[in-house]
Design a protein around this motif. Structure first.
Motif, mmCIF file in Angstrom:
data_model
loop_
_atom_site.group_PDB
_atom_site.id
_atom_site.type_symbol
_atom_site.label_atom_id
_atom_site.label_comp_id
_atom_site.label_asym_id
_atom_site.label_seq_id
_atom_site.Cartn_x
_atom_site.Cartn_y
_atom_site.Cartn_z
ATOM 1 N N ASP A 80 0.517 -24.697 -5.585
ATOM 2 C CA ASP A 80 0.139 -23.336 -3.993
ATOM 3 C C ASP A 80 1.025 -24.798 -3.301
ATOM 4 O OD1 ASP A 80 -1.580 -25.704 -3.218
ATOM 5 O OD2 ASP A 80 -3.405 -24.191 -4.890
ATOM 6 N N ILE A 82 -0.369 -27.037 -1.468
ATOM 7 C CA ILE A 82 -0.728 -27.775 -0.887
ATOM 8 C C ILE A 82 -1.158 -28.633 -2.816
ATOM 9 C CG2 ILE A 82 -1.357 -28.042 1.551
ATOM 10 C CD1 ILE A 82 -4.361 -27.006 0.401
ATOM 11 N N ALA A 280 -9.828 -20.088 2.164
ATOM 12 C CA ALA A 280 -9.327 -21.367 3.513
ATOM 13 C C ALA A 280 -8.403 -20.463 4.611
ATOM 14 C CB ALA A 280 -8.561 -21.854 2.621
ATOM 15 N N ARG A 285 -7.002 -25.826 5.152
ATOM 16 C CA ARG A 285 -5.771 -25.987 4.977
ATOM 17 C C ARG A 285 -5.326 -27.677 5.691
ATOM 18 N NH1 ARG A 285 -4.864 -21.146 5.866
ATOM 19 N NH2 ARG A 285 -4.125 -20.828 7.935
ATOM 20 N N ARG A 288 -7.053 -30.655 3.661
ATOM 21 C CA ARG A 288 -6.398 -30.274 2.232
ATOM 22 C C ARG A 288 -5.054 -31.487 2.757
ATOM 23 N NH1 ARG A 288 -9.091 -27.938 -1.429
ATOM 24 N NH2 ARG A 288 -10.283 -26.232 -1.064
ATOM 25 N N GLU A 289 -4.067 -30.868 3.578
ATOM 26 C CA GLU A 289 -3.205 -31.758 3.913
ATOM 27 C C GLU A 289 -3.135 -33.194 4.712
ATOM 28 O OE1 GLU A 289 -1.648 -29.457 6.883
ATOM 29 O OE2 GLU A 289 -0.396 -27.365 5.957
#
Length: 328
Positions: A80, A82, A280, A285, A288-289
């Motif tokens: 995906d 990330i 999410a 997101r 996570r980044e």
């Protein structure tokens, strides 16, 4: 990209087929086995055995040679935007090891470009937050402060019936000033710049009022965490508590930060609310980044006893990869 795997596989398949046919021909020519123009029943097993041997040899060769394609397909299916670090082992890829090497190299380049692009975006975002917070504090905050002082002066000299109304307006202006200061702190926490990560996390729950009670367990003496990791940890803790207030429906929450013996950091935000989100959103997101930029591992799942647990594991400073936006 190298084109060696296709010819190599082609010649290998062609060679094994040619070898099988050569063996079959030599067997028929030299062995006391003959095939009539009209195949007899006693001669049929010879043909069937030859066909079975040829098909088995081809099947084994193709299975061994093309097995990496199924692993490549599985890797592409689970990738995906990330995810990081998921690679195939080139040494186990048979004839397609060149393809696997090139695919792994492509993932390395894409992840490096994505990390650099994300870092630039988040760096610009932090700079814009700092600018807006500064303008809120210096411009709007100062204007509201002046208005507050003027209204108070006028209210003190006005007749009682007018003074009562002015005091109501005074409270509205004071409330607006407090809200502007609160927004400015959320945009750019001065305590993080001035006093460091520990103090900023201890003070963070004070930005959220009217929600669940937050128990804090933030260890002191963390050493040199680094400005990039401090900002990532603080923003993820901030977003996690925001989600608790907005979506969890929780009565209690816990915010903790501890240091592992190897020097890594573990941030944990847990609540007793309705459980993890089913999908999410933009906030998750973004978390996570941010974690990806410093090589940290972020997991969001069910907490013990119900609710949601957000866990961020930050490796020691000398083991981190990537570059998060530094505080400017």
């Amino acid at each position: 990209m190298s084109t060696a795997p296709v010819p190599a596989l082609y010649w290998r398949i062609l060679g094994i087929n040619g070898l099988i046919f050569a063996i079959g021909t030599a067997t028929l020519a030299l062995a006391p086995v003959t095939i009539s123009s009209m195949v007899l029943l006693r001669e049929l097993p010879v043909l069937l055995i030859g066909l079975a041997v040829m098909m088995l040899a081809n099947a084994l060769l193709l299975r061994a040679s093309l097995a990496p394609l199924s692993r490549l397909t599985a890797l592409m299916a689970r990738m995906d935007s990330i995810s990081t670090g998921d690679r195939l082992v080139a040494g186990e890829s048979g004839d397609l090891f060149h393809l696997v090497d090139e695919f792994n190299s492509m993932l390395d380049r894409l992840e490096a470009d994505r990390s650099a692009g994300t870092a630039m975006v988040l760096d610009a975002q932090e700079a814009e937050r700092r600018r807006i917070a500064q303008e809120l504090h210096d411009e709007i905050g100062q204007t509201l402060t002046v208005a507050l002082l003027e209204l108070k002066s006028v209210a003190d000299r006005a007749p009682e019936e007018v003074a009562a109304e002015l005091r109501g307006v005074l409270e509205v202006v004071r409330s607006s000033l407090d809200e502007v200061r609160h927004v400015a702190r959320r945009l750019r926490p001065g305590v993080l710049d001035d006093l460091g990560l520990t103090s900023a996390l201890i003070a963070l729950p004070a930005d959220f009022t009217g929600g669940p009670h937050v128990r804090r367990d933030v260890r002191t003496g963390l050493g040199d965490v680094g400005a990039d990791a401090e900002l990532v940890i603080y923003r993820i803790a901030q977003e996690s508590l925001t989600n608790v207030w907005r979506h969890a429906g929780a009565r209690h929450a816990e915010l903790s930060l501890r240091q592992d013996p190897d020097g890594g950091l573990v941030l944990r935000v847990a609540d007793d609310g309705c459980g993890p989100p089913r999908r999410a959103g933009a906030g998750i997101r973004g978390m996570r980044e941010r974690a990806m930029l410093i090589g940290a591992q972020l997991t969001i799942g069910a907490a013990d006893g119900g609710g949601t647990e957000v866990r961020l594991v930050v490796p020691p400073r000398d083991e981190r990869r990537g570059q998060a936006p530094a505080r400017s």
